[in-house]
Design an enzyme around this catalytic site. Structure first.
Site, short mmCIF file in Angstrom:
data_model
loop_
_atom_site.label_atom_id
_atom_site.label_comp_id
_atom_site.label_asym_id
_atom_site.label_seq_id
_atom_site.Cartn_x
_atom_site.Cartn_y
_atom_site.Cartn_z
N ASN A 94 3.41 -7.46 7.38
CA ASN A 94 3.68 -6.08 6.90
C ASN A 94 2.70 -5.04 7.14
O ASN A 94 1.68 -5.68 6.50
CB ASN A 94 4.39 -6.11 5.40
CG ASN A 94 5.89 -6.64 5.49
OD1 ASN A 94 6.74 -6.25 6.43
ND2 ASN A 94 5.98 -7.42 4.24
N HIS A 115 -1.75 -10.96 4.83
CA HIS A 115 -1.31 -11.97 4.54
C HIS A 115 -0.06 -12.24 5.41
O HIS A 115 0.72 -11.35 5.82
CB HIS A 115 -0.78 -12.16 2.77
CG HIS A 115 -0.21 -11.03 2.65
ND1 HIS A 115 -0.70 -9.69 2.26
CD2 HIS A 115 1.15 -10.45 2.48
CE1 HIS A 115 0.18 -8.68 2.00
NE2 HIS A 115 1.73 -9.14 2.20
N LEU A 116 0.15 -13.52 5.94
CA LEU A 116 1.09 -13.89 6.86
C LEU A 116 2.31 -14.37 6.14
O LEU A 116 1.84 -15.66 5.08
CB LEU A 116 0.50 -14.72 7.96
CG LEU A 116 1.29 -15.43 8.98
CD1 LEU A 116 1.59 -13.98 9.71
CD2 LEU A 116 0.31 -16.23 9.85
N HIS A 117 3.50 -13.95 5.94
CA HIS A 117 4.53 -14.58 5.20
C HIS A 117 4.97 -15.72 6.13
O HIS A 117 5.56 -15.35 7.38
CB HIS A 117 5.77 -13.48 4.96
CG HIS A 117 5.40 -12.42 3.96
ND1 HIS A 117 5.91 -12.42 2.93
CD2 HIS A 117 4.74 -11.36 4.36
CE1 HIS A 117 5.26 -11.26 2.36
NE2 HIS A 117 4.75 -10.57 3.17
N ASP A 128 4.93 -17.53 -2.69
CA ASP A 128 5.00 -16.17 -2.99
C ASP A 128 5.97 -16.30 -4.34
O ASP A 128 6.61 -16.90 -4.76
CB ASP A 128 6.04 -15.53 -2.08
CG ASP A 128 6.05 -14.06 -2.06
OD1 ASP A 128 5.62 -13.45 -1.12
OD2 ASP A 128 6.39 -13.57 -3.19
N GLY A 178 7.19 -1.79 3.47
CA GLY A 178 7.15 -2.52 2.28
C GLY A 178 5.75 -3.39 1.64
O GLY A 178 5.89 -3.83 0.70
P1 5GP Z 1 3.73 -7.55 1.18
O1 5GP Z 1 5.07 -6.67 0.75
O2 5GP Z 1 2.61 -6.71 0.75
O3 5GP Z 1 3.71 -7.93 2.66
O4 5GP Z 1 3.77 -9.05 0.41
C1 5GP Z 1 3.29 -9.11 -0.84
C2 5GP Z 1 3.83 -10.37 -1.40
O5 5GP Z 1 3.02 -10.93 -2.53
C3 5GP Z 1 5.30 -10.20 -2.10
O6 5GP Z 1 6.29 -10.96 -1.11
C4 5GP Z 1 5.19 -10.41 -3.49
O7 5GP Z 1 6.36 -11.45 -3.59
C5 5GP Z 1 3.81 -11.31 -3.35
N1 5GP Z 1 2.81 -11.31 -4.64
C6 5GP Z 1 2.67 -10.13 -5.35
N2 5GP Z 1 1.84 -10.63 -6.33
C7 5GP Z 1 1.56 -11.77 -6.34
C8 5GP Z 1 0.93 -12.96 -7.07
O8 5GP Z 1 0.39 -12.34 -8.18
N3 5GP Z 1 1.10 -14.15 -6.86
C9 5GP Z 1 1.83 -14.48 -5.78
N4 5GP Z 1 1.95 -15.80 -5.62
N5 5GP Z 1 2.63 -13.66 -4.84
C10 5GP Z 1 2.60 -12.40 -5.34
#
Ligand code: 5GP
Ligand code: ZN
Length: 122
Positions: free
Chosen positions: A95, A108-110, A30, A101
């Site tokens: 999410n 995507h799985l964090h 991330d 958020g």
């Molecule tokens: P969400 O909030 O949609 O569950 O998570 C999106 C995640 O993607 C966030 O934690 C954010 O930091 C990450 N993210 C957004 N843009 C990019 C990017 O261009 N590259 C990477 N590696 N992570 C990203």
């Protein structure tokens, strides 16, 4: 060809730091980590979020979780063959929607770990 950010990362049009790769999934760090390990695991196939998953995605989802397991082991979050509850562990987050958020509309799985993770989350 989709202009989706994570589809572009999967196609290597946008650089990312790879952690693990399989035929159906790609795992990368991330950009804005919330824990010592913060890896995103995405299906190579564009699926918008967990709320749009369909039965036909079963193989992609199984691979997503198996890739997350591999990430957790590569990152040293669990000890191979031991009980994760007793040996550390990690958190998986999906999410869905603005209220959670969610910012990128590609499933995507964090994978979060490397520190104690509080509950309930914010
Ligand atoms: P969400 O909030 O949609 O569950 O998570 C999106 C995640 O993607 C966030 O934690 C954010 O930091 C990450 N993210 C957004 N843009 C990019 C990017 O261009 N590259 C990477 N590696 N992570 C990203
Ligand atoms: Zn996409």
């Amino acid at each position: 060809m989709t202009e989706c950010l994570f589809c572009r990362i999967v196609r290597k049009e946008i650089p990312s730091t790879a952690v693990f790769s399989s035929t159906r999934s790609y795992a990368f760090r991330d950009l804005n980590p919330q824990a010592p390990t913060h890896v995103l695991v995405v299906p190579r196939l564009h699926i918008t979020n967990a709320d749009t998953v369909m039965a036909e995605h079963a193989d992609d989802l199984a691979d997503l979780f198996i890739t997350a397991q591999a990430v957790a082991r590569e990152e040293g979050l669990v000890e191979e063959g031991r009980d994760p509850a007793a040996q550390g562990g990690y958190r998986l987050v999906l999410n869905v929607g603005e209220i959670s958020g969610n910012t990128v509309p590609h499933l995507h799985l964090h994978v979060l770990g490397g520190r104690r993770l509080r509950w309930p989350p914010g």
